[in-house]
Write a protein that holds these residues in place. Structure first.
Motif, PDB file in Angstrom:
ATOM      1  N   ALA A 257       4.882 -10.744  -0.838  1.00  0.00           N
ATOM      2  CA  ALA A 257       6.176 -10.084  -0.738  1.00  0.00           C
ATOM      3  C   ALA A 257       6.280  -9.002  -1.787  1.00  0.00           C
ATOM      4  O   ALA A 257       7.313  -8.798  -2.409  1.00  0.00           O
ATOM      5  CB  ALA A 257       7.292 -11.107  -0.902  1.00  0.00           C
ATOM      6  N   ALA A 258       5.199  -8.282  -2.013  1.00  0.00           N
ATOM      7  CA  ALA A 258       5.179  -7.236  -3.027  1.00  0.00           C
ATOM      8  C   ALA A 258       5.961  -6.033  -2.538  1.00  0.00           C
ATOM      9  O   ALA A 258       6.117  -5.804  -1.353  1.00  0.00           O
ATOM     10  CB  ALA A 258       3.741  -6.828  -3.326  1.00  0.00           C
TER      11      ALA A 258
ATOM     12  N   ARG B 152     -12.961   5.033  -2.052  1.00  0.00           N
ATOM     13  CA  ARG B 152     -11.746   4.526  -1.403  1.00  0.00           C
ATOM     14  C   ARG B 152     -11.039   3.582  -2.363  1.00  0.00           C
ATOM     15  O   ARG B 152     -11.690   2.890  -3.151  1.00  0.00           O
ATOM     16  CB  ARG B 152     -12.085   3.771  -0.114  1.00  0.00           C
ATOM     17  CG  ARG B 152     -13.088   4.462   0.809  1.00  0.00           C
ATOM     18  CD  ARG B 152     -12.655   5.841   1.269  1.00  0.00           C
ATOM     19  NE  ARG B 152     -11.363   5.839   1.942  1.00  0.00           N
ATOM     20  CZ  ARG B 152     -11.171   5.520   3.224  1.00  0.00           C
ATOM     21  NH1 ARG B 152     -12.208   5.181   3.972  1.00  0.00           N
ATOM     22  NH2 ARG B 152      -9.978   5.582   3.770  1.00  0.00           N
ATOM     23  N   LEU B 153      -9.712   3.498  -2.260  1.00  0.00           N
ATOM     24  CA  LEU B 153      -8.921   2.690  -3.186  1.00  0.00           C
ATOM     25  C   LEU B 153      -8.063   1.692  -2.422  1.00  0.00           C
ATOM     26  O   LEU B 153      -7.423   2.032  -1.426  1.00  0.00           O
ATOM     27  CB  LEU B 153      -8.008   3.584  -4.028  1.00  0.00           C
ATOM     28  CG  LEU B 153      -8.680   4.703  -4.843  1.00  0.00           C
ATOM     29  CD1 LEU B 153      -7.617   5.553  -5.523  1.00  0.00           C
ATOM     30  CD2 LEU B 153      -9.643   4.116  -5.876  1.00  0.00           C
ATOM     31  N   ASN B 154      -8.026   0.440  -2.915  1.00  0.00           N
ATOM     32  CA  ASN B 154      -7.180  -0.591  -2.329  1.00  0.00           C
ATOM     33  C   ASN B 154      -6.669  -1.524  -3.414  1.00  0.00           C
ATOM     34  O   ASN B 154      -7.457  -2.010  -4.239  1.00  0.00           O
ATOM     35  CB  ASN B 154      -7.964  -1.436  -1.313  1.00  0.00           C
ATOM     36  CG  ASN B 154      -8.259  -0.691  -0.032  1.00  0.00           C
ATOM     37  OD1 ASN B 154      -7.402  -0.534   0.821  1.00  0.00           O
ATOM     38  ND2 ASN B 154      -9.487  -0.212   0.093  1.00  0.00           N
ATOM     39  N   PRO B 155      -5.361  -1.808  -3.463  1.00  0.00           N
ATOM     40  CA  PRO B 155      -4.853  -2.766  -4.438  1.00  0.00           C
ATOM     41  C   PRO B 155      -5.347  -4.173  -4.134  1.00  0.00           C
ATOM     42  O   PRO B 155      -5.503  -4.556  -2.966  1.00  0.00           O
ATOM     43  CB  PRO B 155      -3.333  -2.657  -4.281  1.00  0.00           C
ATOM     44  CG  PRO B 155      -3.127  -2.120  -2.906  1.00  0.00           C
ATOM     45  CD  PRO B 155      -4.292  -1.237  -2.620  1.00  0.00           C
ATOM     46  N   ALA B 156      -5.588  -4.954  -5.189  1.00  0.00           N
ATOM     47  CA  ALA B 156      -6.106  -6.314  -5.023  1.00  0.00           C
ATOM     48  C   ALA B 156      -5.015  -7.306  -4.681  1.00  0.00           C
ATOM     49  O   ALA B 156      -5.304  -8.440  -4.288  1.00  0.00           O
ATOM     50  CB  ALA B 156      -6.829  -6.754  -6.291  1.00  0.00           C
ATOM     51  N   GLY B 157      -3.749  -6.915  -4.855  1.00  0.00           N
ATOM     52  CA  GLY B 157      -2.663  -7.822  -4.532  1.00  0.00           C
ATOM     53  C   GLY B 157      -2.238  -8.718  -5.677  1.00  0.00           C
ATOM     54  O   GLY B 157      -1.400  -9.599  -5.489  1.00  0.00           O
ATOM     55  N   ASP B 158      -2.812  -8.508  -6.880  1.00  0.00           N
ATOM     56  CA  ASP B 158      -2.446  -9.327  -8.029  1.00  0.00           C
ATOM     57  C   ASP B 158      -1.619  -8.551  -9.054  1.00  0.00           C
ATOM     58  O   ASP B 158      -1.420  -9.009 -10.175  1.00  0.00           O
ATOM     59  CB  ASP B 158      -3.694  -9.894  -8.707  1.00  0.00           C
ATOM     60  CG  ASP B 158      -4.601  -8.810  -9.288  1.00  0.00           C
ATOM     61  OD1 ASP B 158      -4.356  -7.610  -9.012  1.00  0.00           O
ATOM     62  OD2 ASP B 158      -5.536  -9.156 -10.014  1.00  0.00           O
ATOM     63  N   ASP B 159      -1.162  -7.359  -8.681  1.00  0.00           N
ATOM     64  CA  ASP B 159      -0.334  -6.505  -9.536  1.00  0.00           C
ATOM     65  C   ASP B 159      -1.064  -5.995 -10.773  1.00  0.00           C
ATOM     66  O   ASP B 159      -0.432  -5.541 -11.728  1.00  0.00           O
ATOM     67  CB  ASP B 159       0.950  -7.236  -9.975  1.00  0.00           C
ATOM     68  CG  ASP B 159       1.807  -7.634  -8.794  1.00  0.00           C
ATOM     69  OD1 ASP B 159       1.846  -6.867  -7.818  1.00  0.00           O
ATOM     70  OD2 ASP B 159       2.420  -8.717  -8.835  1.00  0.00           O
TER      71      ASP B 159
ATOM     72  N   GLY C 210      -3.306 -11.257   0.576  1.00  0.00           N
ATOM     73  CA  GLY C 210      -2.374 -12.259   1.059  1.00  0.00           C
ATOM     74  C   GLY C 210      -1.866 -13.061  -0.117  1.00  0.00           C
ATOM     75  O   GLY C 210      -2.248 -12.804  -1.259  1.00  0.00           O
ATOM     76  N   GLU C 211      -1.001 -14.020   0.131  1.00  0.00           N
ATOM     77  CA  GLU C 211      -0.404 -14.792  -0.945  1.00  0.00           C
ATOM     78  C   GLU C 211      -1.481 -15.563  -1.706  1.00  0.00           C
ATOM     79  O   GLU C 211      -2.026 -16.547  -1.243  1.00  0.00           O
ATOM     80  CB  GLU C 211       0.641 -15.762  -0.390  1.00  0.00           C
ATOM     81  CG  GLU C 211       1.425 -16.482  -1.471  1.00  0.00           C
ATOM     82  CD  GLU C 211       2.590 -17.238  -0.888  1.00  0.00           C
ATOM     83  OE1 GLU C 211       2.633 -18.456  -1.036  1.00  0.00           O
ATOM     84  OE2 GLU C 211       3.457 -16.601  -0.260  1.00  0.00           O
ATOM     85  N   GLY C 212      -1.801 -15.057  -2.897  1.00  0.00           N
ATOM     86  CA  GLY C 212      -2.792 -15.712  -3.747  1.00  0.00           C
ATOM     87  C   GLY C 212      -4.222 -15.382  -3.411  1.00  0.00           C
ATOM     88  O   GLY C 212      -5.141 -15.873  -4.061  1.00  0.00           O
ATOM     89  N   HIS C 213      -4.462 -14.545  -2.389  1.00  0.00           N
ATOM     90  CA  HIS C 213      -5.826 -14.224  -1.989  1.00  0.00           C
ATOM     91  C   HIS C 213      -5.935 -12.759  -1.599  1.00  0.00           C
ATOM     92  O   HIS C 213      -4.951 -12.116  -1.238  1.00  0.00           O
ATOM     93  CB  HIS C 213      -6.273 -15.077  -0.795  1.00  0.00           C
ATOM     94  CG  HIS C 213      -6.429 -16.528  -1.113  1.00  0.00           C
ATOM     95  ND1 HIS C 213      -5.381 -17.414  -1.057  1.00  0.00           N
ATOM     96  CD2 HIS C 213      -7.514 -17.241  -1.521  1.00  0.00           C
ATOM     97  CE1 HIS C 213      -5.825 -18.616  -1.406  1.00  0.00           C
ATOM     98  NE2 HIS C 213      -7.105 -18.538  -1.688  1.00  0.00           N
ATOM     99  N   VAL C 214      -7.170 -12.233  -1.655  1.00  0.00           N
ATOM    100  CA  VAL C 214      -7.464 -10.918  -1.124  1.00  0.00           C
ATOM    101  C   VAL C 214      -8.768 -11.026  -0.348  1.00  0.00           C
ATOM    102  O   VAL C 214      -9.693 -11.720  -0.770  1.00  0.00           O
ATOM    103  CB  VAL C 214      -7.551  -9.848  -2.231  1.00  0.00           C
ATOM    104  CG1 VAL C 214      -8.681 -10.148  -3.214  1.00  0.00           C
ATOM    105  CG2 VAL C 214      -7.697  -8.454  -1.650  1.00  0.00           C
TER     106      VAL C 214
ATOM    107  N   VAL D 105      -7.276 -10.764   7.906  1.00  0.00           N
ATOM    108  CA  VAL D 105      -5.970 -10.978   7.294  1.00  0.00           C
ATOM    109  C   VAL D 105      -5.834 -12.451   6.926  1.00  0.00           C
ATOM    110  O   VAL D 105      -6.006 -13.323   7.784  1.00  0.00           O
ATOM    111  CB  VAL D 105      -4.842 -10.576   8.268  1.00  0.00           C
ATOM    112  CG1 VAL D 105      -3.471 -10.794   7.633  1.00  0.00           C
ATOM    113  CG2 VAL D 105      -5.005  -9.124   8.700  1.00  0.00           C
ATOM    114  N   PRO D 106      -5.531 -12.773   5.660  1.00  0.00           N
ATOM    115  CA  PRO D 106      -5.371 -14.179   5.283  1.00  0.00           C
ATOM    116  C   PRO D 106      -4.128 -14.785   5.899  1.00  0.00           C
ATOM    117  O   PRO D 106      -3.092 -14.130   6.023  1.00  0.00           O
ATOM    118  CB  PRO D 106      -5.256 -14.124   3.751  1.00  0.00           C
ATOM    119  CG  PRO D 106      -4.755 -12.752   3.459  1.00  0.00           C
ATOM    120  CD  PRO D 106      -5.313 -11.864   4.520  1.00  0.00           C
ATOM    121  N   SER D 107      -4.220 -16.047   6.308  1.00  0.00           N
ATOM    122  CA  SER D 107      -3.079 -16.774   6.862  1.00  0.00           C
ATOM    123  C   SER D 107      -3.032 -18.131   6.187  1.00  0.00           C
ATOM    124  O   SER D 107      -3.765 -19.045   6.553  1.00  0.00           O
ATOM    125  CB  SER D 107      -3.220 -16.934   8.374  1.00  0.00           C
ATOM    126  OG  SER D 107      -2.191 -17.745   8.886  1.00  0.00           O
TER     127      SER D 107
END
Length: 421
Positions: A14-15, A97-104, A156-160, A196-198
């Motif tokens: 929910a970033a 290429r650039l992609n955020p890891a999802g961990d801020d 995803g929540e807690g994962h990339v 996509v993580p689920s």
């Protein structure tokens, strides 16, 4: 509608950062599972180096962007209340290429070696009802997840999850741990794909073959075992989370995966390709591109799609200007935004499917025939838009609510991709 794994709820972050940075950014384009163990893949990564300057606790959260260019990546401080400034530039070769890891905190830089971890050097940690903020020097670490052709990255929540287009390897990392350890890996038939993580037990992946033909999606477990497959999405490309649903683009519309079920959204044209999308978890609406000429060397579309993942309703919005795959964004409040080649931000009304207003930012520009060439790029974080101009090397900071350009920075290099942590 086809039901699958109905008891599983989709878990994605929910970033506030728009998923544009995660899922918009490639132009085209591939499942027999071949499980691999996490221990085997862990050997593909080296130990990360620490930042040059040890982080210290600071009063306010430091906000930073990563901007790629020919020869490296520049980290820019865009902390509200202070003037934007370049912090440092790290050298790297090849088309980056650039992609955020999802961990801020971290960003993956796709290089010739694979997915290399860039430590942005600033992050926040929650503590009861407040946060503690830390800042230090950014650094390109020596942590590399090997990939012959690094492709899509989805947090995803807690994962990339990282997808290697060259080998079909799907690698999942734990973003709750600072060192981003590998938790699982498996191999699909190589194709230009996405996973996509689920939750913690399943992933939703594209389905493709050796001929690079993508036909739909599949639900697989953490070892890559296919549980269900759905082939109603020719040319599957891109994925966007919206209100506990995930929308995948197709050459004839879109496919929605929600609460263990799939539903098809038909395009109004026989060939109506949606390949790049933007969304935020809080809104059920997905903004997508829309192309109708499958034989075009470069189509310059002037319409975009707005799809309501609750109902499957698709609206076509005429902008009166063309745009590119780096032009789509969504604010935290769910406002769709498109950067047009007329130099303006087009602010859309998500419910009515109309252009509500425009915000002039740049001069007019034209998309290059080569998709790798730098071009103006849009990134949205919260209610702030960041726009780069490759012609002038400028970075603009725009308040989407007031329409005001609040800051401008001239960069040292011609900007290409831009993302935030």
């Amino acid at each position: 509608m086809t039901t699958i794994l109905a008891t599983r709820r989709l878990l994605l972050p929910a970033a506030t950062l728009s998923l544009t940075a995660l899922l918009v950014g490639c132009t085209s384009g591939e499942s027999t599972s071949s499980p691999a163990t996490a221990d085997a893949t862990a050997t593909t990564a080296t130990t990360a180096t620490s930042a040059a300057k040890e982080p210290v606790e600071v009063r306010v959260a430091h906000q930073r962007l990563a901007v790629s260019h020919d020869g490296g990546v520049t980290i820019v401080d865009v902390t509200p209340g202070s003037e934007p400034r370049e912090l440092t530039t790290v050298d790297a070769e090849g088309y980056l290429r650039l992609n955020p890891a999802g961990d801020d905190r971290h960003v993956f830089v796709s290089t010739a070696e694979g997915f290399q971890v860039l430590d942005m050097g600033a992050w926040s940690e929650g503590h009861d009802d407040h946060f503690h903020h830390y800042a230090g020097d950014p650094a390109l670490t020596d942590r590399v997840i090997k990939a012959s052709k690094p492709g899509h990255v989805v947090a995803g929540e807690g994962h990339v999850v990282l997808f290697d287009d060259g080998t079909g390897e799907v690698t999942t990392l734990d973003t709750a741990a600072t060192d981003l350890p590998v938790t699982s890996a498996f191999t699909l038939t190589p194709h230009h794909g996405i996973a996509v993580p689920s939750g913690h037990d399943y992933l939703v992946t594209t389905v493709g073959d050796d001929g690079k033909t993508r036909t739909g999606i599949a639900v697989v477990d953490v070892n890559g075992k296919e549980l269900q497959a759905f082939h109603e999405c020719p040319g599957t490309h891109g994925a966007a989370e919206a209100h506990n649903a995930v929308l995948f683009g197709c050459t004839d519309g879109a496919l929605i995966w929600k609460n263990g079920a799939t539903s098809k959204v038909a395009a109004p044209d026989a060939y109506g390709r949606i390949g790049n999308q933007a969304s935020v978890p809080s809104s059920p609406i997905v903004l997508g591109d829309y192309k109708v000429d499958k034989d075009a060397d470069l189509e310059r579309p002037t319409r975009v799609t707005l799809i309501d993942t609750r109902t499957g309703d698709l609206k076509l919005v005429e902008l009166g200007t063309s745009y590119t795959f780096r032009s789509l964004g969504m604010s935290e409040s769910g406002t769709p935004v498109v950067l047009g080649t007329d130099g303006s931000l087009h602010i859309l009304d998500a419910e009515s499917g109309t252009v509500a207003r425009t915000i002039p930012v740049l001069g007019e520009w034209e998309e290059s025939l080569e998709w790798q060439d730098p071009r103006p790029t849009l990134l949205i974080d919260g209610e702030t838009a960041y726009v780069t101009d490759s012609a002038t090397k400028e970075l603009f900071v725009i308040d989407l609510q007031s329409g005001e350009t609040t800051a401008t920075l001239t960069l040292s290099h011609v900007p290409d991709e831009v993302t935030g942590a």
